[in-house]
Design an enzyme around this catalytic site. Structure first.
Site: not given
Ligand code: FPP
Length: 241
Positions: A21, A38, A132
């Site tokens: 997150d 991301h 894994l």
């Molecule tokens: C939360 O941060 C993250 C996500 C909703 C997506 C997780 C994805 C990745 C780590 C990208 C790579 C993964 C793959 C498998 C390609 P947020 O966007 O909610 O951040 P915020 O809380 O600051 O708004």
């Protein structure tokens, strides 16, 4: 000092679950394009997989996209779906060679065709590996997972009434995406939020929870080892004395 120093490899979790997150907050804080976090987060994910494999931890489950994430802006959903394609295509060779077995937890039929095909192909390419086990929760929601399990059990019951007496905690587990694998013993959530957000609610019953202020794109190897050192100190009693 090497960050791995003092890490007691006898006391590592068997199954680590991670809620990655804070990507968008990271973009904002670093003056980057809104979704760049991301992409940076994907790099941390690659490192996480590598370190997890090197430490001999057998199972890693990551929350990539929740059933609730469809509610984000269309461009963000597309960005994430494209990033998944990129991850699945570009990383399949390395994951395959490192012995990673990739599984998807979630309803993949609702994904855009290219994302669906890319993750299925990644799964097929790695399905004989056993170093894994990497579970990618994608279009995943724990309550939905449980609802699907209930339906499957009722379907079985319709043709075999003996199923009723078999239903217990272990039997229900057989109908979850995580069938055949141990429950996570350690959950990490980054970015300071302290909630489960519909992630593995059944499976996390006895997991140790670890929350860190670090945003996911800042969660490098050092942060991961710090978290594992914290796990080492926890006294796991499973409800006993
Ligand atoms: C939360 O941060 C993250 C996500 C909703 C997506 C997780 C994805 C990745 C780590 C990208 C790579 C993964 C793959 C498998 C390609 P947020 O966007 O909610 O951040 P915020 O809380 O600051 O708004």
């Amino acid at each position: 000092m090497d960050i791995m120093e003092n890490l007691n490899t006898e006391k590592l979790p068997v199954h680590v679950a991670v809620i990655m997150d804070g990507n968008r907050r990271w973009s904002l804080e670093n003056n980057k394009n809104k979704f760049f976090g991301h992409r940076e987060g994907m790099k941390r994910l690659e490192e996480l997989i590598e370190t997890t494999g090197n430490l001999g931890i057998k199972y890693l489950t990551i929350y990539a996209f929740s059933t609730e994430n469809w509610g984000r802006a269309k461009e963000e959903v597309s960005y994430l779906m494209d990033l998944l394609v990129e991850f699945a295509r570009l990383k399949s060779k390395i994951l395959e060679s490192k012995g990673v077995n990739v599984n998807i937890f979630g309803s993949i039929d609702e994904l855009p065709t290219k994302t669906k095909e890319a993750v299925i192909s990644l799964h097929n390419r790695t399905k004989d590996n056993d170093k894994l086990y990497l579970n990618i929760a994608l279009n995943y929601g724990s309550r939905k997972e449980i609802a699907i399990a209930v339906k499957k059990i009722i379907d079985k019951y319709k043709t075999n009434k003996e199923v009723y007496d078999k239903i217990d905690e272990e039997y229900i587990k057989k109908f979850l995406y995580s069938k055949n694998i141990p429950d996570p013993d350690f959950l990490i959530r980054t970015s300071g939020e302290q909630r489960l957000s519909n992630f593995l609610l059944y499976q996390l019953a006895y997991a140790e929870l670890y929350f860190t202020e670090a945003l996911w794109p800042d969660f490098g190897k050092e942060e991961y080892i710090k978290a594992l050192k914290e796990f080492e100190k926890r006294n796991r009693r499973f409800g006993t004395s």
